[in-house]
Design a protein around this motif. Structure first.
Motif, short mmCIF file in Angstrom:
data_model
loop_
_atom_site.label_atom_id
_atom_site.label_comp_id
_atom_site.label_asym_id
_atom_site.label_seq_id
_atom_site.Cartn_x
_atom_site.Cartn_y
_atom_site.Cartn_z
N HIS A 40 0.81 -1.22 0.00
CA HIS A 40 0.00 0.00 0.00
C HIS A 40 0.85 1.28 0.00
O HIS A 40 0.34 2.38 0.24
CB HIS A 40 -1.00 0.04 1.17
CG HIS A 40 -1.94 -1.15 1.18
ND1 HIS A 40 -2.65 -1.53 0.07
CD2 HIS A 40 -2.28 -2.02 2.16
CE1 HIS A 40 -3.38 -2.60 0.36
NE2 HIS A 40 -3.16 -2.92 1.62
N GLY A 88 3.73 -5.82 -6.48
CA GLY A 88 3.20 -4.46 -6.50
C GLY A 88 3.70 -3.57 -5.38
O GLY A 88 3.77 -2.34 -5.54
N SER A 89 4.06 -4.17 -4.24
CA SER A 89 4.56 -3.34 -3.13
C SER A 89 5.85 -2.65 -3.52
O SER A 89 6.03 -1.45 -3.29
CB SER A 89 4.79 -4.22 -1.89
OG SER A 89 3.60 -4.81 -1.50
N THR A 121 7.42 -9.80 -10.19
CA THR A 121 7.48 -11.21 -9.80
C THR A 121 6.11 -11.74 -9.38
O THR A 121 5.98 -12.89 -8.98
CB THR A 121 8.46 -11.41 -8.63
OG1 THR A 121 7.99 -10.69 -7.50
CG2 THR A 121 9.85 -10.94 -8.99
N THR A 122 5.09 -10.89 -9.39
CA THR A 122 3.72 -11.36 -9.14
C THR A 122 2.86 -10.99 -10.35
O THR A 122 3.38 -10.44 -11.34
CB THR A 122 3.12 -10.71 -7.87
OG1 THR A 122 2.85 -9.33 -8.13
CG2 THR A 122 4.03 -10.83 -6.67
N THR A 151 1.15 0.45 -15.51
CA THR A 151 0.18 1.53 -15.28
C THR A 151 0.85 2.84 -14.86
O THR A 151 1.86 2.83 -14.16
CB THR A 151 -0.86 1.16 -14.19
OG1 THR A 151 -0.30 1.42 -12.90
CG2 THR A 151 -1.30 -0.28 -14.28
N ILE A 192 -0.34 4.65 -12.67
CA ILE A 192 -1.17 4.86 -11.47
C ILE A 192 -0.35 4.55 -10.22
O ILE A 192 0.37 3.55 -10.18
CB ILE A 192 -2.40 3.93 -11.48
CG1 ILE A 192 -3.17 4.04 -12.80
CG2 ILE A 192 -3.31 4.21 -10.29
CD1 ILE A 192 -4.14 2.90 -13.04
N LYS A 232 -5.98 5.52 1.52
CA LYS A 232 -5.22 5.25 0.30
C LYS A 232 -5.75 6.18 -0.79
O LYS A 232 -6.94 6.16 -1.11
CB LYS A 232 -5.40 3.79 -0.11
CG LYS A 232 -4.45 3.37 -1.21
CD LYS A 232 -4.28 1.87 -1.23
CE LYS A 232 -3.26 1.47 -2.27
NZ LYS A 232 -3.00 0.04 -2.26
N SER A 289 9.08 -18.98 -8.05
CA SER A 289 9.14 -19.20 -6.59
C SER A 289 7.87 -18.74 -5.88
O SER A 289 7.74 -18.89 -4.66
CB SER A 289 10.36 -18.47 -6.01
OG SER A 289 10.31 -17.10 -6.35
#
Ligand code: NAD
Length: 355
Positions: free
Chosen positions: A68, A95-96, A117-118, A125, A127, A136, A158
């Motif tokens: 976040h 994303g973190s 990696t995810t 984006t 964004i 947020k 992994s």
């Protein structure tokens, strides 16, 4: 054919197995000589791989990225950027980590190279969602869009089947909302359908064979398409709801998307017949909502907000926050419908037609 506007995103995309090894060449292409590598505290091994790939162009690692994108973490990373005289950032992770790179780029205009990696999809984006004081807020800017994205299929191998599945549901949500976005267009609709089709078809095989390179490749391809959908269109109720819940109650991002999506799909369905027809085609089903719920059960992902840390008494607060900033959604929203939707998602009520 309805009128539309199509704006291509300018990111350079490299996709394949072993593509992380191209990091130094890609940095050179951007003229970067002093790279700060970003990761979460748990992903320092990944950062070390990036450091090796970057060679003498790597000047340091900041391993403090957090979900976040809290503003205080960004401020600490900016100190490292200044102290090390970094001229670019490399985000390796989910994303973190990518969020932190974007937050730095927004404030400094430094170029970003991202190795996702995810399947969460932030990399394509412009964004950025940031959290401060339990809220947020999301903004768009061309400065936020990464310059280069290196998809290395090997990096996602992994990821546990559970995190992979959660992340894939997060990706599917981008494509679902792109199908009924007010600024959708024919290219994005094709990408959305193909992204959903690929992820829905590949996910059950991934759960069984999580280390299969061909399956991982399919997953990352689907995730990339869904990521493009997110970056090119305006998201509706689903994303707004997940961001609000994530910011207010610090709920895990992918889990929140996974739980909420079927409820928003079911709520919006009467107002989006074309999107539901495309979803049916992509998912090879006459009932996308129940098919999605069944896929969740197969992947053993959470099915209720109460199971991922949402307090029941938080529903009213979430509804108030949601109504503070109106946004586009195919069906009109008010406190009553939002409360009912959240109550159903909180308890994991399932679809209204599940039998
Ligand atoms: P994340 O980066 O926290 O990763 C999720 C989990 O996967 C973590 O536990 C992490 O340790 C693990 N993980 C990541 N890479 C791994 C690997 N290679 N091997 C093993 N485990 C690995 O979260 P996420 O779900 O990728 O992204 C969520 C965050 O991204 C949220 O903050 C969300 O707001 C943001 N996001 C932003 C956008 C955007 O466009 N701005 C889009 C999607 C997500």
């Amino acid at each position: 054919m309805q009128a539309f506007i199509y704006q291509a995103q300018s990111a350079r995309v490299i996709f394949g197995s072993g593509t992380g090894g191209q990091l130094a060449d890609e940095a050179a292409r951007l003229g970067l000589k002093r790279l700060l590598i970003l990761c979460t505290p748990g992903q320092t091994a990944l950062a070390e791989r990036a450091r090796e790939w970057a060679g003498e162009r790597a000047v340091g690692v900041f391993a403090g990225a957090t979900m976040h994108t809290p503003v205080d973490v960004t401020e600490r990373a900016l100190v490292a950027v200044r102290d090390l005289h970094a001229d670019g950032v490399v985000s390796i992770g989910g994303g973190s980590t990518i969020g932190l790179g974007k937050a730095i780029a927004l404030r400094t205009d430094l170029p970003q190279i991202v190795l996702p990696t995810t399947y969460a999809g932030s990399e394509m984006t412009p964004i950025l969602g940031e959290t401060k004081d339990g809220r947020k807020t999301t903004q768009r800017s061309p400065k936020i869009l990464p310059e280069t994205v290196i998809y290395d299929v090997d990096l996602s191998r992994s990821l546990s089947p559970r995190i992979s599945a959660l992340s894939a549901f997060n990706a599917i949500a981008h494509a679902v909302e792109a199908l009924y976005a007010p600024d959708t267009n024919p290219v994005i609709s094709l990408m959305a359908e193909e992204g959903i089709r690929t992820l829905v078809a590949t996910l059950p095989r991934l759960i069984e064979f999580p280390d299969d390179p061909a399956i991982r490749s399919g997953m990352l391809y689907g995730a990339w398409l869904c990521s493009c959908c997110l970056g090119s269109t305006t998201m509706g109720l689903h994303h707004k709801l997940c961001h609000t819940l994530g910011g207010a109650f610090d709920l895990p991002h992918a889990e929140t998307h996974t739980v909420v999506l079927p409820y928003v799909m079911e709520f919006n369905a009467p107002a989006i017949p074309d999107a539901m027809a495309r979803l049916s085609a992509a998912m090879n089903t006459g009932d996308p909502v129940n098919s999605l719920l069944a896929l969740g059960r197969l992947c053993r992902v959470p099915a209720a907000l109460k199971d991922i840390g949402m307090p029941e008494e938080g529903i009213g607060r979430a509804v108030r926050q949601l109504l503070e900033n109106p946004y586009v959604n195919p069906r009109p929203l008010d406190a009553a419908v939002l409360t009912e939707l959240l109550e159903r998602a909180w308890s994991g009520a399932g679809s209204r037609t599940s039998g």
